[in-house]
Design a protein around this motif. Structure first.
Motif, short mmCIF file in Angstrom:
data_model
loop_
_atom_site.label_atom_id
_atom_site.label_comp_id
_atom_site.label_asym_id
_atom_site.label_seq_id
_atom_site.Cartn_x
_atom_site.Cartn_y
_atom_site.Cartn_z
N SER A 103 0.82 -1.21 0.00
CA SER A 103 0.00 0.00 0.00
C SER A 103 0.86 1.27 0.00
O SER A 103 0.57 2.22 -0.73
N SER A 159 0.86 3.93 -2.98
CA SER A 159 0.54 5.34 -2.68
C SER A 159 1.64 6.25 -3.20
O SER A 159 1.37 7.30 -3.80
N GLU A 167 1.47 9.24 -6.14
CA GLU A 167 1.81 10.64 -5.90
C GLU A 167 2.92 11.13 -6.82
O GLU A 167 3.03 12.34 -7.06
#
Length: 73
Positions: free
Chosen positions: A33, A37, A41
């Motif tokens: 995760s 993430s 970004e």
């Protein structure tokens, strides 16, 4: 467990740093995760710097990829 990304150029070659090591090889994440993430970004900056696709690894084992970083048309 360590999760990491391998950066691939538009010719399918692994992108290397000036010292010859894999670009981004020192960046590891504690969870899938966290890795996902981070790529969510940073994908635009990576794409603009020449990264065409990425592959996710867990402790050196390929999990998935290559995944394109090209913006949708």
């Amino acid at each position: 467990m360590a999760w990491s990304w391998r950066f691939i150029d538009d010719h399918g070659a692994v992108i290397k740093d000036e010292d010859g090591s894999e670009a981004g090889s020192g960046v590891e994440f504690p969870t899938q995760s966290d890795a996902e993430s981070w790529i969510g970004e940073h994908w635009r900056q990576l794409s603009e710097s020449g990264v065409h696709s990425v592959t996710l690894y867990e402790d050196g084992r390929e999990v998935y990829g290559p995944m394109s970083l090209e913006p949708p048309e």
